[in-house]
Design a protein around this motif. Structure first.
Motif, short mmCIF file in Angstrom:
data_model
loop_
_atom_site.label_atom_id
_atom_site.label_comp_id
_atom_site.label_asym_id
_atom_site.label_seq_id
_atom_site.Cartn_x
_atom_site.Cartn_y
_atom_site.Cartn_z
N GLN A 99 13.08 -1.99 2.87
CA GLN A 99 12.17 -3.13 2.80
C GLN A 99 11.40 -3.13 1.50
OE1 GLN A 99 9.80 -2.27 6.10
NE2 GLN A 99 11.20 -3.11 7.60
N TRP A 100 10.87 -4.29 1.20
CA TRP A 100 9.98 -4.41 0.07
C TRP A 100 8.59 -4.02 0.52
CZ3 TRP A 100 10.62 -6.11 -5.03
CH2 TRP A 100 11.94 -6.41 -5.36
N LYS A 101 7.94 -3.25 -0.32
CA LYS A 101 6.62 -2.78 0.08
C LYS A 101 5.57 -3.24 -0.91
CE LYS A 101 7.44 0.79 3.22
NZ LYS A 101 8.23 1.91 2.76
N GLU A 102 4.41 -3.50 -0.37
CA GLU A 102 3.32 -3.91 -1.25
C GLU A 102 2.78 -2.69 -1.98
OE1 GLU A 102 0.21 -5.63 0.94
OE2 GLU A 102 -0.73 -6.57 -0.79
N MET A 103 2.53 -2.86 -3.26
CA MET A 103 2.05 -1.72 -4.03
C MET A 103 0.54 -1.65 -3.98
SD MET A 103 4.47 -1.61 -7.35
CE MET A 103 4.06 -0.02 -7.97
N LYS A 108 14.15 11.89 -4.59
CA LYS A 108 13.99 10.44 -4.67
C LYS A 108 12.88 9.89 -3.78
CE LYS A 108 17.52 9.51 -1.30
NZ LYS A 108 18.27 10.74 -1.09
N ASN A 109 12.25 10.73 -2.99
CA ASN A 109 11.19 10.22 -2.14
C ASN A 109 9.81 10.64 -2.59
OD1 ASN A 109 12.41 8.63 -0.06
ND2 ASN A 109 13.51 10.50 0.43
N ARG A 110 9.70 10.93 -3.84
CA ARG A 110 8.39 11.32 -4.34
C ARG A 110 7.49 10.10 -4.48
NH1 ARG A 110 9.84 15.97 -8.73
NH2 ARG A 110 10.04 17.62 -7.18
N PRO A 111 6.19 10.35 -4.43
CA PRO A 111 5.24 9.21 -4.41
C PRO A 111 5.37 8.29 -5.62
CG PRO A 111 4.11 11.27 -3.96
CD PRO A 111 5.51 11.63 -4.26
N LEU A 112 5.54 8.85 -6.81
CA LEU A 112 5.62 7.97 -7.98
C LEU A 112 6.91 7.18 -7.99
CD1 LEU A 112 4.09 10.21 -10.75
CD2 LEU A 112 3.26 8.00 -10.03
N VAL A 113 7.98 7.81 -7.49
CA VAL A 113 9.26 7.12 -7.44
C VAL A 113 9.17 5.94 -6.47
CG1 VAL A 113 11.67 7.35 -6.76
CG2 VAL A 113 10.55 9.19 -7.98
N ARG A 114 8.47 6.14 -5.39
CA ARG A 114 8.39 5.08 -4.38
C ARG A 114 7.28 4.10 -4.67
NH1 ARG A 114 8.91 7.92 1.34
NH2 ARG A 114 9.56 5.84 1.94
N GLY A 115 6.55 4.31 -5.73
CA GLY A 115 5.50 3.37 -6.08
C GLY A 115 4.29 3.42 -5.18
N GLN A 116 4.12 4.54 -4.49
CA GLN A 116 2.97 4.62 -3.59
C GLN A 116 1.68 4.88 -4.34
OE1 GLN A 116 4.70 7.77 -1.27
NE2 GLN A 116 4.85 6.43 0.50
N ILE A 117 1.84 5.31 -5.59
CA ILE A 117 0.66 5.63 -6.37
C ILE A 117 0.97 5.24 -7.81
CG2 ILE A 117 1.35 7.97 -6.94
CD1 ILE A 117 -1.43 8.90 -6.46
N SER A 118 -0.05 4.85 -8.55
CA SER A 118 0.23 4.43 -9.92
C SER A 118 0.21 5.65 -10.84
CB SER A 118 -0.82 3.42 -10.39
OG SER A 118 -2.01 4.11 -10.69
N PRO A 119 0.92 5.56 -11.97
CA PRO A 119 0.94 6.70 -12.89
C PRO A 119 -0.46 7.07 -13.37
CG PRO A 119 2.44 4.98 -13.65
CD PRO A 119 1.82 4.49 -12.40
N LEU A 120 -1.31 6.06 -13.50
CA LEU A 120 -2.67 6.34 -13.96
C LEU A 120 -3.39 7.23 -12.97
CD1 LEU A 120 -4.93 5.67 -15.99
CD2 LEU A 120 -5.65 3.87 -14.43
N LEU A 121 -3.23 6.90 -11.71
CA LEU A 121 -3.88 7.70 -10.68
C LEU A 121 -3.34 9.12 -10.66
CD1 LEU A 121 -6.10 6.80 -8.90
CD2 LEU A 121 -4.48 6.48 -7.04
N ALA A 122 -2.04 9.23 -10.87
CA ALA A 122 -1.43 10.57 -10.89
C ALA A 122 -2.03 11.41 -12.00
CB ALA A 122 0.09 10.45 -11.06
N VAL A 123 -2.18 10.80 -13.18
CA VAL A 123 -2.74 11.54 -14.31
C VAL A 123 -4.20 11.90 -14.04
CG1 VAL A 123 -3.31 11.42 -16.75
CG2 VAL A 123 -1.17 10.49 -15.95
N CYS A 124 -4.94 10.95 -13.46
CA CYS A 124 -6.35 11.23 -13.16
C CYS A 124 -6.47 12.35 -12.14
CB CYS A 124 -7.04 9.98 -12.61
SG CYS A 124 -7.26 8.73 -13.86
N PHE A 125 -5.62 12.32 -11.15
CA PHE A 125 -5.63 13.39 -10.16
C PHE A 125 -5.33 14.73 -10.81
CE2 PHE A 125 -5.28 15.53 -6.28
CZ PHE A 125 -4.11 16.26 -6.25
#
Lengths: 147, 454
Positions: free
Chosen positions: B140-144, B220-237
């Motif tokens: 399915q398409w998921k809202e980001m 392939k089910n990592r959060p960044l791959v699935r778009g569950q989190i933005s790259p910016l947030l990943a870097v901030c974390f």
């Protein structure tokens, strides 16, 4: 994605590139900075999609050719009596994997450089957009408090 | 051909059992694994379970476990596989044979499926690489949009929390082996600091590898791959974990440990990650990355870089090779397609030689331990059987170069390290013993002086 949605939507992995396409939401009051960010993301997405779709297709094709040529050398057909596709074992495929990797190494190095550039640029723009939005929000709060 | 797994007693001891929770809303981290191997001919199901929580399982040390970890979670042969769902338990049966995957039974959770990784990359029938998830949810398409209640689960997966836990346990092993009296606060600070540093490093690694992860089954089910989190947030974390982590180590423990932690993060993110796609040297760099946490534990306890720290690091460094080389043997297709330069693909002979070489090195290093006064002489003697066994498997891998020998070596490495560290700890030379000895010496010297002085 529904028409009234105000966020980006991400879809299932593409059949060829295994990347997930994103449909970007364009807000009516999009600033120049936000537009740059969106365009950078779209460009990166398109470039990635092109690379991986082509790469994966080439992999499948070359794999088929390799299997075919090896089977031919062994005197076997592509499909055996039961109609099942004949396969080679892992050790024989290892030659193909080694070959494929070395052939594509340069392509990968170039892609890596591009990908890192895209990634850093997008993240930096995201940071800028987030900062601008935060400042705007703070200014609005200040105004409300003053009023 | 199905592989027959015999249930070995020592391995059976190592726990078993995974509860994989379905991914619905808030995801909890699966903390155990179930692995069922199914023999086609006689329908024998041998269960092999690994319990990762009870442990000193240092299967990974601040390394990109994803590379080693899993294989396709979706390569399942329907005719042989059962998928049961008892409440929240999922068991998956994998048939290890080069039969094309028929369908995917569940969407992969973020668990470290080291065992599943060993499953052969089956030759596929389609012209399309079946990496994509086939479960309905993923189609399915998921809202980001980031949901706050999903965030803990997402961050846990981003930081590879289980791998981090293993890294922290290696650090505690290093701390425990240091010849100083045990200090609880120091121990806790060191563990926390190392854990935070590891989270940061893993997040940055995932940030760098998004398109490659999407093309490999394991990742392939990592959060960044699935778009569950933005790259910016990943870097901030990553920054918000790394900076406090290193600060904690530098200020709360000692500057040396802090420096080692910072260096390790740099080595992992800026050297190992890009190098993976450039040259096979990445394996050696990665082995160093894995060897540093126990050194950090030691320096946290003693404040100095002794020979003992280096020995402990050396043991972990050597261990990485049989572990990783055996694992990567089964992943050659994914690595080749993904463009990763790994020895198993480009220099298979070297791959096996190095694995064997380092198995033998482990024997040598275990013998050096008592020389450096870290353990008593019982350590090399007790550890000899397990070291010889892993060397034997290393030799078999070297000679046979097939999947079954690589898998045997890999599974052996999983229990070999915790056992070795445990034995080392039990054979540790007591601090009191050393104090007594030095006391005796001091007293005899004093007596000698008294006699001399009139």
């Amino acid at each position: 994605p529904p028409a009234h949605s105000r966020s980006d939507w991400i879809g299932p992995p593409d059949k060829h590139s295994n990347l997930r396409p994103i449909i970007f939401y364009v807000p009516p009051e999009e600033s120049a900075l936000e537009r740059r960010l969106r365009e950078a993301r779209q460009e990166a997405q398109a470039s990635n999609q092109r690379f991986w779709a082509r790469h994966n297709r080439a992999f499948c094709q070359e794999k088929e050719e390799f299997i075919y040529s090896r089977l031919k050398a062994k005197g076997l057909e592509m499909r055996d009596e039961s109609g099942q596709k004949a396969t080679l074992n892992a050790e024989e495929m290892a030659d193909f994997y080694k070959d494929f990797l070395s052939k594509n190494l340069k392509k990968h190095l170039q892609y890596n450089r591009e990908w890192y550039k895209h990634n850093f640029r997008i993240t930096f723009l995201m940071g800028q957009v987030a900062l601008v939005r935060a400042l705007r929000w703070l200014r609005r709060r200040k105004k409300i408090v003053e009023q | 051909m199905s592989a027959i797994r015999r249930c070995r007693p020592p391995r059976a001891l190592a726990g078993l059992f995974v509860w994989c929770l379905r991914n619905t809303g808030v995801r909890q981290i699966p903390y155990q694994f179930v692995h069922l191997y199914h023999v086609a001919n006689d329908r024998l199901i041998t269960f092999q379970y690994f319990n990762f929580l009870k442990r000193m399982y240092v299967t990974q040390c601040n390394k990109d476990l994803s590379q080693r970890a899993k294989l396709k979670s979706d390569s399942i042969v329907s005719s042989f596989h059962e998928l049961q769902q008892l409440d929240q338990e999922e068991k998956v049966v994998h048939k290890i044979s080069p039969v094309s995957p028929v369908h995917r039974s569940w969407s992969e959770t973020s668990s470290r499926n080291e065992l599943r990784e060993m499953k052969s990359a089956a030759e596929t029938e389609d012209s399309v690489i079946p990496v994509g998830a086939k479960s309905k949810e993923d189609r399915q398409w998921k809202e980001m949009k980031l949901r706050l209640d999903d965030l803990p689960g997402i961050l846990a997966r981003l930081s590879k929390i289980k791998l981090t836990a293993l890294v922290v346990s290696t650090t505690s092993a290093g701390f425990a082996m240091a010849p100083v009296p045990f200090e609880l606060t120091c121990f806790l600070l060191a563990s926390l600091g190392t854990g935070l540093a590891s989270c940061a490093a893993n997040s940055i690694n995932q940030f760098f590898e998004v398109p490659f992860d999407s093309n490999m089954n394991r990742t392939k089910n990592r959060p960044l791959v699935r778009g569950q989190i933005s790259p910016l947030l990943a870097v901030c974390f990553a920054a918000s974990c790394g900076v406090p982590g290193i600060a904690l180590l530098t200020l709360g423990v000692n500057p040396l440990t802090g420096a080692l932690g910072a260096f390790n993060i740099f080595l992992y993110t800026c050297c190992y990650t890009p190098l993976k796609r450039m040259s096979i040297a990445n394996t050696w760099v990665g082995a160093v990355v894995g060897a540093i946490p126990p050194i950090m534990g030691w320096t946290a306890a003693t404040g100095s870089l002794d020979a003992g720290a280096l020995l402990l690091g050396g043991i972990l460094y050597s261990w990485q090779f049989p572990h990783f080389n055996a694992l990567s043997w089964g992943l050659r297709e994914d690595y080749s397609r993904g463009g990763y330069c790994m020895m198993s693909v480009t220099h298979p002979g070297l791959c096996r030689r190095v694995a064997l070489r380092h198995c033998l090195a482990l024997i040598g290093l275990s013998t050096v331990a008592p020389v450096l006064d870290i353990t008593t002489w019982t350590f090399p003697i007790i550890s000899l059987p397990i070291n010889l066994y892993i060397s034997y498997l290393g030799f078999r891998f070297y000679r046979d170069a097939d999947r079954s020998s690589s898998r045997k070596l890999f599974f052996c490495s999983l229990w070999h390290l915790p056992m070795l560290l445990l034995v080392m700890f039990t054979c540790k030379k007591s601090v009191l013993e050393k104090e007594d000895k030095s006391d005796l010496l001091g007293r005899s010297q004093e007596r000698a002086l008294e006699i001399r002085l009139p």
